[in-house]
Write a protein that holds these residues in place. Structure first.
Motif, PDB file in Angstrom:
ATOM      1  N   ILE A 171     158.885  77.483  80.146  1.00 35.81           N
ATOM      2  CA  ILE A 171     157.794  78.062  80.932  1.00 35.81           C
ATOM      3  C   ILE A 171     158.337  79.158  81.850  1.00 35.81           C
ATOM      4  O   ILE A 171     157.751  80.241  81.950  1.00 35.81           O
ATOM      5  N   ALA A 172     159.451  78.913  82.498  1.00 34.84           N
ATOM      6  CA  ALA A 172     160.037  79.903  83.408  1.00 34.84           C
ATOM      7  C   ALA A 172     160.448  81.174  82.661  1.00 34.84           C
ATOM      8  O   ALA A 172     160.250  82.279  83.160  1.00 34.84           O
ATOM      9  N   MET A 173     160.982  81.022  81.461  1.00 36.39           N
ATOM     10  CA  MET A 173     161.440  82.181  80.700  1.00 36.39           C
ATOM     11  C   MET A 173     160.285  83.002  80.125  1.00 36.39           C
ATOM     12  O   MET A 173     160.477  84.166  79.775  1.00 36.39           O
ATOM     13  N   HIS A 174     159.112  82.410  80.006  1.00 38.67           N
ATOM     14  CA  HIS A 174     157.975  83.113  79.426  1.00 38.67           C
ATOM     15  C   HIS A 174     156.946  83.541  80.466  1.00 38.67           C
ATOM     16  O   HIS A 174     155.807  83.846  80.137  1.00 38.67           O
ATOM     17  N   MET A 175     157.365  83.598  81.706  1.00 42.36           N
ATOM     18  CA  MET A 175     156.459  84.032  82.760  1.00 42.36           C
ATOM     19  C   MET A 175     156.199  85.529  82.669  1.00 42.36           C
ATOM     20  O   MET A 175     157.093  86.308  82.385  1.00 42.36           O
ATOM     21  N   ASN A 176     154.959  85.896  82.919  1.00 42.11           N
ATOM     22  CA  ASN A 176     154.566  87.293  82.987  1.00 42.11           C
ATOM     23  C   ASN A 176     155.056  87.844  84.326  1.00 42.11           C
ATOM     24  O   ASN A 176     154.785  87.267  85.374  1.00 42.11           O
ATOM     25  N   ARG A 177     155.753  88.931  84.315  1.00 40.20           N
ATOM     26  CA  ARG A 177     156.314  89.484  85.552  1.00 40.20           C
ATOM     27  C   ARG A 177     155.258  90.085  86.475  1.00 40.20           C
ATOM     28  O   ARG A 177     155.502  90.280  87.650  1.00 40.20           O
ATOM     29  N   VAL A 178     154.077  90.364  85.946  1.00 44.16           N
ATOM     30  CA  VAL A 178     153.015  90.956  86.758  1.00 44.16           C
ATOM     31  C   VAL A 178     152.346  89.903  87.637  1.00 44.16           C
ATOM     32  O   VAL A 178     152.192  90.082  88.831  1.00 44.16           O
ATOM     33  N   ASP A 179     151.946  88.768  87.041  1.00 46.06           N
ATOM     34  CA  ASP A 179     151.214  87.765  87.803  1.00 46.06           C
ATOM     35  C   ASP A 179     151.941  86.415  87.927  1.00 46.06           C
ATOM     36  O   ASP A 179     151.376  85.449  88.418  1.00 46.06           O
ATOM     37  N   ASN A 180     153.178  86.347  87.464  1.00 46.02           N
ATOM     38  CA  ASN A 180     154.008  85.141  87.559  1.00 46.02           C
ATOM     39  C   ASN A 180     153.368  83.913  86.935  1.00 46.02           C
ATOM     40  O   ASN A 180     153.444  82.810  87.473  1.00 46.02           O
ATOM     41  N   HIS A 181     152.713  84.096  85.791  1.00 47.78           N
ATOM     42  CA  HIS A 181     152.123  83.001  85.046  1.00 47.78           C
ATOM     43  C   HIS A 181     152.641  83.030  83.613  1.00 47.78           C
ATOM     44  O   HIS A 181     152.993  84.087  83.100  1.00 47.78           O
TER      45      HIS A 181
ATOM     46  N   ALA B 278     141.566  76.060  73.941  1.00 45.93           N
ATOM     47  CA  ALA B 278     142.090  75.928  75.304  1.00 45.93           C
ATOM     48  C   ALA B 278     143.522  76.435  75.359  1.00 45.93           C
ATOM     49  O   ALA B 278     144.330  76.155  74.481  1.00 45.93           O
ATOM     50  N   VAL B 279     143.800  77.186  76.391  1.00 47.47           N
ATOM     51  CA  VAL B 279     145.143  77.691  76.650  1.00 47.47           C
ATOM     52  C   VAL B 279     145.478  77.324  78.084  1.00 47.47           C
ATOM     53  O   VAL B 279     144.628  77.395  78.963  1.00 47.47           O
ATOM     54  N   ASN B 280     146.700  76.897  78.311  1.00 47.41           N
ATOM     55  CA  ASN B 280     147.117  76.534  79.660  1.00 47.41           C
ATOM     56  C   ASN B 280     147.838  77.701  80.316  1.00 47.41           C
ATOM     57  O   ASN B 280     148.620  78.400  79.682  1.00 47.41           O
ATOM     58  N   ARG B 281     147.554  77.886  81.590  1.00 44.63           N
ATOM     59  CA  ARG B 281     148.276  78.892  82.372  1.00 44.63           C
ATOM     60  C   ARG B 281     149.131  78.122  83.369  1.00 44.63           C
ATOM     61  O   ARG B 281     148.622  77.347  84.167  1.00 44.63           O
ATOM     62  N   TYR B 282     150.432  78.333  83.264  1.00 45.88           N
ATOM     63  CA  TYR B 282     151.384  77.626  84.120  1.00 45.88           C
ATOM     64  C   TYR B 282     151.933  78.569  85.183  1.00 45.88           C
ATOM     65  O   TYR B 282     152.120  79.746  84.931  1.00 45.88           O
ATOM     66  N   ARG B 283     152.172  78.012  86.337  1.00 49.63           N
ATOM     67  CA  ARG B 283     152.745  78.770  87.446  1.00 49.63           C
ATOM     68  C   ARG B 283     153.861  77.924  88.048  1.00 49.63           C
ATOM     69  O   ARG B 283     153.700  76.727  88.271  1.00 49.63           O
ATOM     70  N   LEU B 284     154.998  78.544  88.278  1.00 44.55           N
ATOM     71  CA  LEU B 284     156.105  77.835  88.909  1.00 44.55           C
ATOM     72  C   LEU B 284     155.811  77.652  90.394  1.00 44.55           C
ATOM     73  O   LEU B 284     155.257  78.542  91.042  1.00 44.55           O
ATOM     74  N   ILE B 285     156.176  76.510  90.911  1.00 47.19           N
ATOM     75  CA  ILE B 285     156.028  76.241  92.344  1.00 47.19           C
ATOM     76  C   ILE B 285     157.417  76.316  92.961  1.00 47.19           C
ATOM     77  O   ILE B 285     158.314  75.558  92.595  1.00 47.19           O
TER      78      ILE B 285
END
Length: 85
Positions: free
Chosen positions: A17-27, A74-81
């Motif tokens: 999940i961390a490696m596939h984060m979008n750099r624009v919105d961090n998701h 359904a698609v999940n949007r993940y965000r690192l905390i």
């Protein structure tokens, strides 16, 4: 990586999940089946790993379920905390 209370599968899913984060919105937006396929593990393992990573005592990721596409899958949007945020 140094979190000894996480299993190897949980660490692997978290790193994915961390490696596939979008750099624009961090998701990161992925289906759990896609994560399982890309990592070569069972989808149930991914589900358990995400559940553990979202637990209150760990709280490393947050998940929001989205709908998209023609078939309305359904698609999940993940965000690192982060502990400092």
């Amino acid at each position: 990586m140094g979190r000894t209370y996480l299993t190897d599968a949980q660490k692997l899913v978290g790193i994915f999940i961390a490696m596939h984060m979008n750099r624009v919105d961090n998701h990161a937006k992925h289906q759990q089946t896609t994560i399982a396929k890309d990592l070569g593990i069972h989808v149930d393992t991914v589900k358990r790993a995400i559940k553990r990573l979202r637990d209150d005592d760990v709280a490393l990721i947050d998940r929001e379920q989205l709908q998209r596409g023609r078939r309305n899958r359904a698609v999940n949007r993940y965000r690192l905390i982060f502990p400092w945020s």
